[in-house]
Design a protein around this motif. Structure first.
Motif, PDB file in Angstrom:
ATOM      1  N   ILE A 196     -14.350  -6.698 -29.726  1.00  0.00           N
ATOM      2  CA  ILE A 196     -13.754  -6.855 -28.464  1.00  0.00           C
ATOM      3  C   ILE A 196     -12.662  -5.902 -28.063  1.00  0.00           C
ATOM      4  N   PHE A 197     -11.851  -5.690 -29.136  1.00  0.00           N
ATOM      5  CA  PHE A 197     -11.066  -4.634 -29.032  1.00  0.00           C
ATOM      6  C   PHE A 197     -11.374  -3.161 -28.898  1.00  0.00           C
ATOM      7  N   LEU A 198     -12.541  -2.848 -29.453  1.00  0.00           N
ATOM      8  CA  LEU A 198     -13.057  -1.432 -29.287  1.00  0.00           C
ATOM      9  C   LEU A 198     -13.933  -1.526 -28.072  1.00  0.00           C
ATOM     10  N   ILE A 199     -14.494  -2.567 -27.348  1.00  0.00           N
ATOM     11  CA  ILE A 199     -14.984  -2.422 -26.133  1.00  0.00           C
ATOM     12  C   ILE A 199     -13.966  -2.343 -24.759  1.00  0.00           C
ATOM     13  N   SER A 200     -12.972  -2.967 -25.149  1.00  0.00           N
ATOM     14  CA  SER A 200     -11.885  -2.851 -24.019  1.00  0.00           C
ATOM     15  C   SER A 200     -11.332  -1.552 -24.236  1.00  0.00           C
ATOM     16  N   LEU A 201     -11.040  -1.144 -25.467  1.00  0.00           N
ATOM     17  CA  LEU A 201     -10.594   0.223 -25.643  1.00  0.00           C
ATOM     18  C   LEU A 201     -11.466   1.399 -24.891  1.00  0.00           C
ATOM     19  N   PHE A 202     -12.832   1.280 -25.179  1.00  0.00           N
ATOM     20  CA  PHE A 202     -13.842   2.071 -24.481  1.00  0.00           C
ATOM     21  C   PHE A 202     -13.754   2.100 -22.870  1.00  0.00           C
ATOM     22  N   PHE A 203     -13.460   0.762 -22.443  1.00  0.00           N
ATOM     23  CA  PHE A 203     -13.571   0.801 -20.671  1.00  0.00           C
ATOM     24  C   PHE A 203     -12.023   1.392 -20.375  1.00  0.00           C
ATOM     25  N   ALA A 204     -11.120   1.094 -21.056  1.00  0.00           N
ATOM     26  CA  ALA A 204      -9.820   1.658 -20.842  1.00  0.00           C
ATOM     27  C   ALA A 204      -9.827   3.129 -20.529  1.00  0.00           C
ATOM     28  N   LEU A 205     -10.501   3.993 -21.455  1.00  0.00           N
ATOM     29  CA  LEU A 205     -10.538   5.091 -21.486  1.00  0.00           C
ATOM     30  C   LEU A 205     -11.430   5.611 -20.540  1.00  0.00           C
ATOM     31  N   LEU A 206     -12.609   4.848 -20.182  1.00  0.00           N
ATOM     32  CA  LEU A 206     -13.536   5.374 -19.266  1.00  0.00           C
ATOM     33  C   LEU A 206     -13.219   5.432 -17.970  1.00  0.00           C
ATOM     34  N   PHE A 207     -12.817   4.408 -17.571  1.00  0.00           N
ATOM     35  CA  PHE A 207     -12.379   4.532 -15.874  1.00  0.00           C
ATOM     36  C   PHE A 207     -11.506   5.209 -15.567  1.00  0.00           C
ATOM     37  N   PRO A 208     -10.370   5.678 -16.202  1.00  0.00           N
ATOM     38  CA  PRO A 208      -9.328   6.675 -15.571  1.00  0.00           C
ATOM     39  C   PRO A 208      -9.816   8.010 -15.629  1.00  0.00           C
ATOM     40  N   ALA A 209     -11.030   8.401 -16.363  1.00  0.00           N
ATOM     41  CA  ALA A 209     -11.703   9.638 -16.504  1.00  0.00           C
ATOM     42  C   ALA A 209     -12.461   9.804 -15.204  1.00  0.00           C
ATOM     43  N   ASN A 210     -13.080   8.881 -14.453  1.00  0.00           N
ATOM     44  CA  ASN A 210     -13.721   8.933 -13.246  1.00  0.00           C
ATOM     45  C   ASN A 210     -12.850   8.919 -12.004  1.00  0.00           C
ATOM     46  N   ALA A 211     -11.521   8.610 -12.134  1.00  0.00           N
ATOM     47  CA  ALA A 211     -10.667   8.574 -11.045  1.00  0.00           C
ATOM     48  C   ALA A 211     -10.505   9.760 -10.283  1.00  0.00           C
ATOM     49  N   GLU A 212     -10.326   9.833  -9.067  1.00  0.00           N
ATOM     50  CA  GLU A 212     -10.131  10.898  -8.078  1.00  0.00           C
ATOM     51  C   GLU A 212      -8.575  11.488  -8.383  1.00  0.00           C
ATOM     52  N   GLN A 213      -8.520  12.671  -8.290  1.00  0.00           N
ATOM     53  CA  GLN A 213      -7.134  13.518  -8.624  1.00  0.00           C
ATOM     54  C   GLN A 213      -6.109  13.114  -7.449  1.00  0.00           C
ATOM     55  N   TYR A 214      -4.865  12.939  -7.668  1.00  0.00           N
ATOM     56  CA  TYR A 214      -4.139  12.555  -6.493  1.00  0.00           C
ATOM     57  C   TYR A 214      -3.783  13.917  -5.902  1.00  0.00           C
ATOM     58  N   GLN A 215      -3.627  13.631  -4.748  1.00  0.00           N
ATOM     59  CA  GLN A 215      -3.463  15.062  -4.046  1.00  0.00           C
ATOM     60  C   GLN A 215      -2.116  15.167  -3.628  1.00  0.00           C
ATOM     61  N   ARG A 216      -1.597  16.233  -4.576  1.00  0.00           N
ATOM     62  CA  ARG A 216      -0.078  16.707  -4.541  1.00  0.00           C
ATOM     63  C   ARG A 216       0.117  17.827  -3.504  1.00  0.00           C
ATOM     64  N   HIS A 217       0.872  17.613  -2.755  1.00  0.00           N
ATOM     65  CA  HIS A 217       1.189  18.445  -2.036  1.00  0.00           C
ATOM     66  C   HIS A 217       2.944  18.523  -1.521  1.00  0.00           C
ATOM     67  N   LYS A 218       3.401  19.865  -0.991  1.00  0.00           N
ATOM     68  CA  LYS A 218       4.481  19.535  -0.448  1.00  0.00           C
ATOM     69  C   LYS A 218       4.330  19.790   1.147  1.00  0.00           C
ATOM     70  N   TYR A 219       5.623  19.196   1.445  1.00  0.00           N
ATOM     71  CA  TYR A 219       5.696  19.455   2.931  1.00  0.00           C
ATOM     72  C   TYR A 219       7.292  19.697   3.148  1.00  0.00           C
ATOM     73  N   THR A 220       7.403  20.137   4.487  1.00  0.00           N
ATOM     74  CA  THR A 220       8.713  20.670   5.130  1.00  0.00           C
ATOM     75  C   THR A 220       8.610  20.164   6.566  1.00  0.00           C
ATOM     76  N   CYS A 221       9.638  19.707   7.183  1.00  0.00           N
ATOM     77  CA  CYS A 221       9.821  19.425   8.574  1.00  0.00           C
ATOM     78  C   CYS A 221      11.046  19.980   9.199  1.00  0.00           C
ATOM     79  N   PRO A 222      10.896  21.349   9.638  1.00  0.00           N
ATOM     80  CA  PRO A 222      12.146  22.130   9.710  1.00  0.00           C
ATOM     81  C   PRO A 222      13.014  21.594  11.016  1.00  0.00           C
ATOM     82  N   GLU A 223      12.396  21.205  11.809  1.00  0.00           N
ATOM     83  CA  GLU A 223      13.051  20.646  13.172  1.00  0.00           C
ATOM     84  C   GLU A 223      13.737  19.373  13.011  1.00  0.00           C
ATOM     85  N   SER A 224      13.383  18.584  11.973  1.00  0.00           N
ATOM     86  CA  SER A 224      13.998  17.383  11.401  1.00  0.00           C
ATOM     87  C   SER A 224      14.992  17.372  10.573  1.00  0.00           C
ATOM     88  N   GLN A 225      15.531  18.796  10.229  1.00  0.00           N
ATOM     89  CA  GLN A 225      16.474  18.859   8.964  1.00  0.00           C
ATOM     90  C   GLN A 225      15.922  18.183   8.065  1.00  0.00           C
TER      91      GLN A 225
END
Length: 119
Positions: A4-33
């Motif tokens: 049970i421990f090995l199966i749960s470890l397997f699934f814990a490692l499997l699902f994050p590998a298939n997750a989409e990458q978080y979209q990191r970006h910077k933004y600036t709003c010059p008119e709003s200071q």
């Protein structure tokens, strides 16, 4: 118990590998200071949803910062729906404009601005 421990470890490692990458970006709003309004954040979100893949593909070789930097400008002070977003590439000594995008957050539309030669 060990299985049970090995199966749960397997699934814990499997699902994050298939997750989409978080979209990191910077933004600036010059008119709003620097503090972006809800409308400006909605414009950024709409541009990011529409053009994320195209923009990140163009700057994937940038060793400094591989994600777009959005600069948001309100087109008309009296119309809270229309914005212009500049997608820039951030580099150590300067920034380079990649695209200018017209955004209407009320109609949820985006349109690349053609800055080519005008005749």
């Amino acid at each position: 118990m060990k299985k049970i421990f090995l199966i749960s470890l397997f699934f814990a490692l499997l699902f994050p590998a298939n997750a989409e990458q978080y979209q990191r970006h910077k933004y600036t709003c010059p008119e709003s200071q620097g503090e972006c309004s809800e409308g400006e954040k909605a414009a950024i979100k709409l541009v990011n949803e529409t053009y994320w893949e195209m923009l990140t593909e163009r700057i994937k070789e940038n060793k400094f910062y591989k994600f777009p930097w959005y600069w948001v400008y309100q087109k008309d002070v009296f119309n809270e729906c229309k914005y212009t977003v500049a997608a820039k590439e951030d580099m150590p000594t300067h920034t380079a404009n990649m695209e200018w995008i017209d955004v209407d957050i009320c109609a949820k539309t985006t349109k690349l601005i053609d800055l080519g030669r005008r005749r």
